[in-house]
Enzyme design. Structure first.
Site, PDB file in Angstrom:
ATOM      1  N   ASN A  44      67.602 -26.739  31.007  1.00 37.46           N
ATOM      2  CA  ASN A  44      67.049 -27.422  32.170  1.00 37.46           C
ATOM      3  C   ASN A  44      67.189 -26.446  33.347  1.00 37.46           C
ATOM      4  O   ASN A  44      68.265 -26.299  33.908  1.00 37.46           O
ATOM      5  CB  ASN A  44      67.852 -28.712  32.402  1.00 37.46           C
ATOM      6  CG  ASN A  44      67.233 -29.589  33.470  1.00 37.46           C
ATOM      7  OD1 ASN A  44      66.342 -29.165  34.198  1.00 37.46           O
ATOM      8  ND2 ASN A  44      67.730 -30.813  33.560  1.00 37.46           N
TER       9      ASN A  44
ATOM     10  N   ARG B  14      63.123 -28.159  29.461  1.00 34.89           N
ATOM     11  CA  ARG B  14      62.587 -29.239  30.264  1.00 34.89           C
ATOM     12  C   ARG B  14      61.491 -28.648  31.149  1.00 34.89           C
ATOM     13  O   ARG B  14      61.731 -27.673  31.865  1.00 34.89           O
ATOM     14  CB  ARG B  14      63.688 -29.854  31.132  1.00 34.89           C
ATOM     15  CG  ARG B  14      63.172 -30.977  31.978  1.00 34.89           C
ATOM     16  CD  ARG B  14      64.285 -31.604  32.768  1.00 34.89           C
ATOM     17  NE  ARG B  14      63.772 -32.716  33.543  1.00 34.89           N
ATOM     18  CZ  ARG B  14      64.515 -33.477  34.325  1.00 34.89           C
ATOM     19  NH1 ARG B  14      65.803 -33.250  34.418  1.00 34.89           N
ATOM     20  NH2 ARG B  14      63.982 -34.469  35.000  1.00 34.89           N
TER      21      ARG B  14
ATOM     22  N   HIS C 102      61.046 -38.151  34.914  1.00 37.38           N
ATOM     23  CA  HIS C 102      62.296 -38.649  34.299  1.00 37.38           C
ATOM     24  C   HIS C 102      62.051 -39.172  32.885  1.00 37.38           C
ATOM     25  O   HIS C 102      62.807 -40.015  32.394  1.00 37.38           O
ATOM     26  CB  HIS C 102      62.922 -39.794  35.127  1.00 37.38           C
ATOM     27  CG  HIS C 102      63.523 -39.369  36.421  1.00 37.38           C
ATOM     28  ND1 HIS C 102      63.509 -40.169  37.532  1.00 37.38           N
ATOM     29  CD2 HIS C 102      64.183 -38.241  36.785  1.00 37.38           C
ATOM     30  CE1 HIS C 102      64.125 -39.559  38.528  1.00 37.38           C
ATOM     31  NE2 HIS C 102      64.529 -38.374  38.107  1.00 37.38           N
TER      32      HIS C 102
ATOM     33  N   ARG D 255      64.288 -38.257  49.470  1.00 40.29           N
ATOM     34  CA  ARG D 255      62.834 -38.467  49.381  1.00 40.29           C
ATOM     35  C   ARG D 255      62.473 -39.871  49.854  1.00 40.29           C
ATOM     36  O   ARG D 255      63.184 -40.828  49.569  1.00 40.29           O
ATOM     37  CB  ARG D 255      62.365 -38.304  47.932  1.00 40.29           C
ATOM     38  CG  ARG D 255      62.289 -36.857  47.489  1.00 40.29           C
ATOM     39  CD  ARG D 255      61.938 -36.753  46.022  1.00 40.29           C
ATOM     40  NE  ARG D 255      63.007 -36.129  45.270  1.00 40.29           N
ATOM     41  CZ  ARG D 255      63.092 -36.090  43.947  1.00 40.29           C
ATOM     42  NH1 ARG D 255      62.157 -36.648  43.203  1.00 40.29           N
ATOM     43  NH2 ARG D 255      64.106 -35.494  43.355  1.00 40.29           N
TER      44      ARG D 255
ATOM     45  N   GLU E  87      69.523 -36.289  28.988  1.00 39.88           N
ATOM     46  CA  GLU E  87      68.191 -35.697  28.897  1.00 39.88           C
ATOM     47  C   GLU E  87      68.168 -34.522  27.929  1.00 39.88           C
ATOM     48  O   GLU E  87      67.183 -34.309  27.209  1.00 39.88           O
ATOM     49  CB  GLU E  87      67.742 -35.246  30.300  1.00 39.88           C
ATOM     50  CG  GLU E  87      67.401 -36.436  31.177  1.00 39.88           C
ATOM     51  CD  GLU E  87      67.674 -36.238  32.661  1.00 39.88           C
ATOM     52  OE1 GLU E  87      68.659 -35.556  33.007  1.00 39.88           O
ATOM     53  OE2 GLU E  87      66.902 -36.771  33.474  1.00 39.88           O
TER      54      GLU E  87
END
Ligand code: ADP
Length: 394
Positions: free
Chosen positions: A9, A90, A179, A239, A380
């Site tokens: 990642n 990823r 995600h 955000r 993940e």
């Protein structure tokens, strides 16, 4: 046959990795190279319960990957680089081109580069990671696992924006969602524990620094709160999430800002940080709220309200709700936030057990709850590793 797979990642100044023995899903080592590009970069890895950490200058991702491979060789986890048969990466955005994970070749790299217009902060960096491994592990096969793929099952009614259709088609403007690896992982865990019927109408709340909610029907994503970019949906750490699109030209004009200034404002200066003026971290804001800080109180009220709005909307998408999952930093660790959300969901038959919630149990619903409420630490990298094996075996 047992094989060693690396899950990667890559961020703009970081590289997370986990080496798995598959198909046993055993983690042999996990680690992080952080502050790449700095004189005081930090290389950390966990091996056999011990933490190893060094601080040194690391110029770029290529040097970071070199360090990782050296550590694998020096620790005896591999005798030879060729033992690593697959490297899964990823990759943020697969656009409409990639609805599944794919083995990387020159053409795929070109496409990931082309898709950088949709994810300028992430795809280029993901490519840098891919190229570093191509150079340093030339015998390993590389696989791209996209954040967006899991959501490719969304119906057009959920992914279509009401913009002029020619523009939408010209630029591929639609909801993609992100995600994906996390939502897929928590679904797989819920499915493994409780079976298909219990998970047929499930909502997954990934509440980290970035945050998204996903409606999962019979294992497929049917709606998700992030959109064309990871800026959409919930209030996040920094955000904004969804705002009236009319605010963008308004601020641009009134504050004499460029499009790039507004992009930065919405991505880095908004969200919980923007409302509270204090921090992007839910722990800090909870603490400030306790001290009577009104903006901290407001930030948390907005945060919880928006999560509730999505849960209500997605229950409609699913035609009911059987399982609600909390994951990522806030979802996994913050009992007070889970409590505030669930206490307002009695109308859906959700009831949590306060003790179980405060213990961060896997199942936190009360005995008489009609909905299972789960706290599942996300993984993940495991999804990246599973996908890599799937692609290499196909
Ligand atoms: P990322 O989205 O960067 O992968 P994480 O999923 O690790 O991040 O989530 C990080 C966020 O989780 C932090 O910013 C913090 O707000 C939140 N967090 C972590 N632990 C707790 C906790 N015990 N209580 C509340 N929030 C927490």
């Amino acid at each position: 046959m047992a094989e060693k797979i690396l899950a990667i990642n890559a961020g703009s100044s970081s590289l997370k990795f986990k080496l798995y023995l598959m198909p046993a899903e055993q983690v042999l080592v996990s680690g992080l190279v952080d502050r790449i590009g700095h004189d005081d970069a930090i290389f950390t890895y966990h091996l056999n319960g011990d933490k190893h950490e060094t601080v040194q200058a690391i110029a770029d991702h290529l040097q970071a990957v070199k360090l990782v491979i050296e550590a694998l060789l020096n620790s005896g986890l591999i005798q030879d680089k060729a033992e690593i048969v697959g490297v899964g990466h990823r990759v943020s955005h697969g656009g409409s081109t990639y609805t599944k994970s794919v083995e990387i070749n020159a053409d795929v790299m070109k496409q990931i580069d082309r898709l950088s217009v949709l994810s300028p902060l992430h795809n280029p960096v993901n490519l840098v990671g891919i190229k570093a491994f191509e150079t340093l592990l030339p015998d390993a096969r590389e696989v791209a696992v996209f954040d967006t793929s899991f959501h490719s099952t969304m119906p057009a009614s959920a992914y279509t924006y009401a913009l002029p259709h020619e523009l939408v088609e010209k630029y591929g403007i639609r909801r993609y969602g992100f995600h994906g690896q996390s939502h897929e992982y928590v679904y797989s865990e819920a499915l493994r524990r409780f079976g298909e019927t219990q998970t047929s109408q499930m909502i997954s709340c990934h509440l980290g620094n970035g945050a998204s909610v996903c409606a999962i029907k019979n294992g497929e994503s049917v709606n998700t709160s992030m959109g064309f970019t990871p800026l959409a949906g919930l209030v996040m750490g920094t955000r904004s999430g969804d705002i009236d699109p009319g605010i963008v030209p308004f601020i641009e004009k009134e504050e004499h800002l460029s499009a790039e200034d507004v992009r930065k404002l919405l991505n880095s200066d908004s969200g919980l940080q923007g409302i509270s003026g204090l921090s992007n971290d839910v722990r800090d804001i909870l603490e400030a709220e306790k001290q009577g800080n009104q903006r901290a109180k407001l930030a948390l009220a907005v945060y919880v309200h928006q999560i509730l709005e999505y849960i209500g909307a997605y229950t409609t998408d699913l035609g009911g709700l059987k399982t609600l999952v909390f994951t990522a930093g806030v979802g996994e660790h913050s009992a007070p936030i889970r409590e505030r959300i669930c206490s307002r969901l009695g109308y859906l038959g959700v009831k949590i057990d306060s003790e179980k919630n405060h213990r961060n149990d896997f199942e936190i619903q009360a005995d008489d709850s009609q909905v299972k409420v789960l706290v599942i630490p996300t993984d993940e990298e495991l999804v990246i590793s599973r996908e890599t094996v799937k692609v290499l075996d196909s």
